[in-house]
Structure formats: C-alpha cells, structure tokens
Design an enzyme around this catalytic site. Sequence first.
Site, PDB file in Angstrom:
ATOM      1  N   ARG A  88       0.950  -1.262   0.125  1.00 19.42           N
ATOM      2  CA  ARG A  88      -0.103   0.071   0.136  1.00 19.42           C
ATOM      3  C   ARG A  88       0.711   1.337  -0.009  1.00 19.42           C
ATOM      4  O   ARG A  88       1.974   1.314   0.917  1.00 19.42           O
ATOM      5  CB  ARG A  88      -0.916   0.081   1.123  1.00 19.42           C
ATOM      6  CG  ARG A  88      -1.897   1.141   1.095  1.00 19.42           C
ATOM      7  CD  ARG A  88      -2.925   1.000   2.470  1.00 19.42           C
ATOM      8  NE  ARG A  88      -3.561  -0.308   2.385  1.00 19.42           N
ATOM      9  CZ  ARG A  88      -3.959  -0.875   3.578  1.00 19.42           C
ATOM     10  NH1 ARG A  88      -3.733  -0.448   4.511  1.00 19.42           N
ATOM     11  NH2 ARG A  88      -4.799  -1.922   3.421  1.00 19.42           N
ATOM     12  N   ARG A 157      -2.138   6.006   9.756  1.00 16.99           N
ATOM     13  CA  ARG A 157      -2.218   5.307   8.329  1.00 16.99           C
ATOM     14  C   ARG A 157      -2.233   6.553   7.437  1.00 16.99           C
ATOM     15  O   ARG A 157      -2.264   7.892   8.055  1.00 16.99           O
ATOM     16  CB  ARG A 157      -3.463   4.671   8.362  1.00 16.99           C
ATOM     17  CG  ARG A 157      -3.617   3.484   9.079  1.00 16.99           C
ATOM     18  CD  ARG A 157      -2.540   2.262   8.666  1.00 16.99           C
ATOM     19  NE  ARG A 157      -2.607   0.913   9.622  1.00 16.99           N
ATOM     20  CZ  ARG A 157      -3.587   0.037   9.087  1.00 16.99           C
ATOM     21  NH1 ARG A 157      -4.331   0.280   8.045  1.00 16.99           N
ATOM     22  NH2 ARG A 157      -3.399  -0.830   9.782  1.00 16.99           N
ATOM     23  N   LYS A 220      -3.952   0.812  14.871  1.00 17.29           N
ATOM     24  CA  LYS A 220      -4.025   1.672  13.599  1.00 17.29           C
ATOM     25  C   LYS A 220      -4.799   3.080  13.882  1.00 17.29           C
ATOM     26  O   LYS A 220      -5.517   2.848  14.717  1.00 17.29           O
ATOM     27  CB  LYS A 220      -4.671   1.246  12.532  1.00 17.29           C
ATOM     28  CG  LYS A 220      -6.059   0.524  12.546  1.00 17.29           C
ATOM     29  CD  LYS A 220      -6.535   0.164  11.333  1.00 17.29           C
ATOM     30  CE  LYS A 220      -7.772  -0.631  11.544  1.00 17.29           C
ATOM     31  NZ  LYS A 220      -8.479  -1.473  10.225  1.00 17.29           N
ATOM     32  N   LYS A 222      -6.556   6.659  12.436  1.00 14.51           N
ATOM     33  CA  LYS A 222      -6.907   7.157  10.936  1.00 14.51           C
ATOM     34  C   LYS A 222      -7.292   8.705  10.930  1.00 14.51           C
ATOM     35  O   LYS A 222      -7.972   9.034  11.836  1.00 14.51           O
ATOM     36  CB  LYS A 222      -7.788   6.390  10.242  1.00 14.51           C
ATOM     37  CG  LYS A 222      -7.393   4.842   9.904  1.00 14.51           C
ATOM     38  CD  LYS A 222      -8.768   4.240   9.160  1.00 14.51           C
ATOM     39  CE  LYS A 222      -8.088   2.836   9.023  1.00 14.51           C
ATOM     40  NZ  LYS A 222      -9.257   1.876   8.293  1.00 14.51           N
ATOM     41  N   CYS A 437     -14.892  -3.813  -0.673  1.00 18.02           N
ATOM     42  CA  CYS A 437     -13.242  -3.993  -0.554  1.00 18.02           C
ATOM     43  C   CYS A 437     -12.836  -5.131  -1.254  1.00 18.02           C
ATOM     44  O   CYS A 437     -13.578  -5.627  -2.180  1.00 18.02           O
ATOM     45  CB  CYS A 437     -13.120  -4.364   1.272  1.00 18.02           C
ATOM     46  SG  CYS A 437     -13.684  -6.211   1.398  1.00 18.02           S
ATOM     47  N   CYS A 443      -7.139 -11.186   0.422  1.00 18.29           N
ATOM     48  CA  CYS A 443      -6.949 -10.780   1.720  1.00 18.29           C
ATOM     49  C   CYS A 443      -7.223 -12.021   2.532  1.00 18.29           C
ATOM     50  O   CYS A 443      -8.237 -13.039   2.481  1.00 18.29           O
ATOM     51  CB  CYS A 443      -8.416  -9.726   1.965  1.00 18.29           C
ATOM     52  SG  CYS A 443      -8.456  -9.331   3.448  1.00 18.29           S
ATOM     53  N   CYS A 482     -15.484  -9.389   5.262  1.00 16.35           N
ATOM     54  CA  CYS A 482     -15.427  -9.867   6.436  1.00 16.35           C
ATOM     55  C   CYS A 482     -15.934  -8.700   7.203  1.00 16.35           C
ATOM     56  O   CYS A 482     -16.341  -7.616   7.057  1.00 16.35           O
ATOM     57  CB  CYS A 482     -14.103  -9.941   6.764  1.00 16.35           C
ATOM     58  SG  CYS A 482     -12.934  -8.564   7.089  1.00 16.35           S
ATOM     59  N   CYS A 486     -13.522  -2.448   5.890  1.00 15.84           N
ATOM     60  CA  CYS A 486     -12.678  -1.541   4.805  1.00 15.84           C
ATOM     61  C   CYS A 486     -13.532  -0.498   4.052  1.00 15.84           C
ATOM     62  O   CYS A 486     -13.047   0.517   3.827  1.00 15.84           O
ATOM     63  CB  CYS A 486     -11.604  -2.328   4.125  1.00 15.84           C
ATOM     64  SG  CYS A 486     -10.558  -3.145   5.302  1.00 15.84           S
TER      65      CYS A 486
END
Length: 572
Positions: A88, A157, A220, A222, A437, A443, A482, A486
């Site tokens: 990424r 991120r 994480k 954001k 996603c 993934c 899932c 995302c």
Amino acid sequence: MDLLPPTDRSQDVSQPLDRLSPDETLKAESDQLRGTIALGLLDRITSAVPGNDIKLMKFHGIYQQDDRDVRDERRRQKLEPAFQFMIRVRLPGGICTTERWLKIAELACAHGGETLRMTTRQTFQFHWVLKQDLVPLIRGLHEVLLDTVAACGDDSRGVMATVYPEFPALQAELADLAKAVSDHVIPRTGAYHEIWYGEERVAASGPEEPFYGRTYMPRKFKIGFVIPPNNDIDIYAQDLGYIAIVGGDGRIAGFNVAIGGGMGRTDKAPHTYPRTASVIGFITPDRLYPVTEAVMGVQRDYGNRADRARARFKYTIDDKGLDWIKAAIEDRAGPLDPARPYAFTSNADRYGWTESDDGVHHYTLFVENGRLDRDLLDRIERIARVHKGHFRLTPNQNLMIAGVAAADRPAIEALLAETGLAALNARSTLRLNAMACVALPTCGLAMADSERYLPSLITRIEAILSRHGLEKEPITLRMTGCPNGCARPYIAEIGLTGRAPGKYNLYLGGGFHGQRLGRLYRENIGEAAILETLDETLGRYAAERQPGEHFGDFTIRAGIVREVTEGRFSND
C-alpha cells in the site's frame, strides 16, 4: 518539529513486557521495526517471510497474503500456500502527479500481476507481488518520491482529504495539510531506509522514536480532513477528523475536531462494534499540530494494549468516557472552543465535468470498486501522457482528472471518448454510489467475496429498483468480505459484510452522508434472501416515503430497524 514524547502512563519501554499482549511485545523487541526482515527477504526456500517479521512489515506498508482460490489444492499437493504480498502506497489526500501515475502503472504491470487497486482511503494497493519483487517495487516508488511508510501497522495511516473541485484553493489547502500532517506523524525509525533502500544504519543521539517509543500505537490510527457539505471521506469513520469551517472571506477559519470513529468489529464478539466519531470542539489552523499530537498521545498512553480487539481509539473513548478523553486532550493542547455549525448533504462523488471557481475543469471517472486491470491502465495512460494537471484518487475509489485548462479540455474529452473511458460513467445511480473491499482471493481476513461479487449483485438489485421506479434514487450500498469494514459498510444505507462463502450480514438504516450507523437486519443470508429482503423494503420505500426522504432515514421512520444512537448499542 518532532512529535511530543510519551507522557503519563506511557506504554513504552518503562512498561513491563509481561503486561503487554504478544503483538506489543513483538513491537517492543523489534529494534524499532527492523526485526529480521532483511534476512527473511534473502530466504529463497520459501516464498513467504519467515516468523513474525510479517507483522512488522505491516508498518512498512506490506501485507503477506496468499491466493485463497488455490489454497486447498496446494494443501492437498503438500505445497506451501501461493504466497504473495500486498503493498500500500502512502499518498496523502490522494494527490498523484501524472509522472507518479505512469510509474505506478509501470510497477503494477511489472510486479503486481498487471492489476492495481484504488482504495477507500485514497491510495493505491499493489497485489500479487512476489517476495523477490518487493525491493524493486519499493525502490521504483522511491524514484518518484513515494513510499509505503505507515500505510499499514499500529501508527498513523494515510491521511485523507476531501476532493472538492468547485473551490480549488480550499481543496489545495486541505491537500497540503494532509501531506504535512502525514509527514509529521509517520514513524521516524531508520528501518525503512535500511531494509528497502540499502542505506547504512546511522547512530541516533536520542530516542529513535521520540513519539511512538518502542511499542508505537495500540492499533491503527486514521486521520482525515473534509469540507462540508460533501462528506466524501466519511469523517465520522476517522479516529481523528478535521471538519473545515470556511469563514466569510472564503478561507478556512479553522476545524471542528471529531474523534473516535472506526468501522471494524470482530465476528461473534459483541464487545466490539463500529462507532461514529464525536465532535468535541473547534480549533484555529495554527493549533492543528498540537491538537493532533495531543489526541494521538492520549490514545498512545491510554489505549488498550492487553486486548488487541479492544485497542482502537473508539474503545478508549467509550471505556474512559468522552468527557474524560476531551479533558485529557485539553490538558495537553489547551482548551477547545465550542464546535461551529456545519452541514453535510452527501458523501458521493460528482461524476463527469466540473468547472471550479478559477475556470479550471476537472473530470471524475467511475472506476468500479477501484479495480484497474491492464486494459484500463493502458487507456488511462494515454490521458496521463498528455494531461498537464494531476490526478486525484477519491475516497469512493474513483479517479479525478484534475486541473484541466479550458483550452485543453477538448483534447481530454476526445481521449475520454476515443478510449471508451467516458462510457464508464454511464452507470446506474446505485452502482455509482457503491463500494467494495478487495476481499477474496487475496485478503487473509476475507470470509466471502466482495469486489468480485458486488457488480453482479448490483445488476440484480438494479432490476428491483427499476420495478419500483427507484432507478434514479441515490442509495448508498457497500460490501466487505469480512466484519472489518474497510469499505465502511456500517454507515451505508445498505451494508453487507461477509460471514462465509456466499453468506452476508445485511445492515439497514445507515445515514445517507455517513452520519449514522446501520443496524443488523438479517444475519448470515445468501443472495436469494438478500434480494427478497431488499425487494420488500425498497418496495415499501417506493410506496411510503416522504418527499426528499432518504432510504436509510425511511427504514427508521417506518420501524423496519431501530436507530443506532451509539456504536456500543449497535449489537442490542
């Protein structure tokens, strides 16, 4: 200016390792994210990275994955999984020059299986990258001054910024702030330059990570910037969101501060849940760095480091209380002013041509689920080679050809028509407002398909909308493979999250511009039940809605679902 060091009950080296979760201990003992990554890259016996180094590589913007489509067959043949990597890029605000676009496309074709993804956080993801291609790809990015630092991992991120072409000066200011904040909060460790660029380690006179310490953030973090009325970055899904308030002179007077947003939840774990951010006050632009440091510092020092499933900032806020967290932030950065009025009306992109107030033109191109195959890359390359402006990746996985002078618009228009790119925008309103996603087959967390499946599901839902006369009604639909969220499904009017192959949880009642969470309506259902449920609810919407009423609002007013007022109550 360096970020402020750990304070209060810092989870840094002073915290005994036996009180930390295994992931925290791994970070603490990693030599500032170096581990043995460099040695693992030299191991040609396996196509994977051995041991726990793959967890450290997330801080370098890299996930180890494998081809899930062939996993069972390879297991039967007693072969290791078909390991490959996702990389990424750190791309604050989604700004991409044409030079960078051409380089990224070149690297995708050489090392990424001739595919590329534009993500829901305004950046690129390479998939199908083999271990021996990691260094060449990262060094290729470095040639155009791009990196993958902190694109993943327990740190800040990629920083988002609204794509608001009507007022380019405001948009440019926010994009610059996103870049400045991103540069300010990324890790300082030299591990990245040593491992990927081959630089020598340089002795530091002080702590290598003055802010992050040895254990970095609990999870994480954001950050995003937005300008009302378009909430395209979904500000309420950010750990730290800055809502720009424009003054009477047309300049940014400051920002409302929103904290504690987050979409992820863990399946069958009711103590985990999505949460929308809470607005806690207003700051002037000169306070941006101190407040960012304070908010991140509070989460660093008080976030849950024993239970990783409860380590996001949203849980710290709910556990401590919003008033307590606000007071802790103000103790470090000074008092916040009362929040100022603002209003959002949408979180969608505006497709096609838009002229900004300076007479410059911008074209937003629909790219379904952000998926760029070789054919699409080749077609966009023809525009990149003549375009004199730049590109913007939107938070909705689309591409803006930005900064087209009036004299150059006819040439770009001709190329859009000649390459067939203009035809991509001729899609239904539902499809234009949908996101997915990546999910299967790459993934490792995916339980079901998303990117590969949503286009065909939308085709079937389009037939339902047509039957009820709702073809032109803007409805947000998002799908993930899932529960991690995302594609931000929990704030969509229709949200689908994968539970098993072909099975999804269906959420209804989210806010049209991302201001409200949806509620679980049907659990673990397949396509037939999804379509049957949507046929019924959309039919009622067509017959019973009030003028101007959005679908998510209707489902609550009509009693189809109860409104979710706080994330922690969404499992009730």
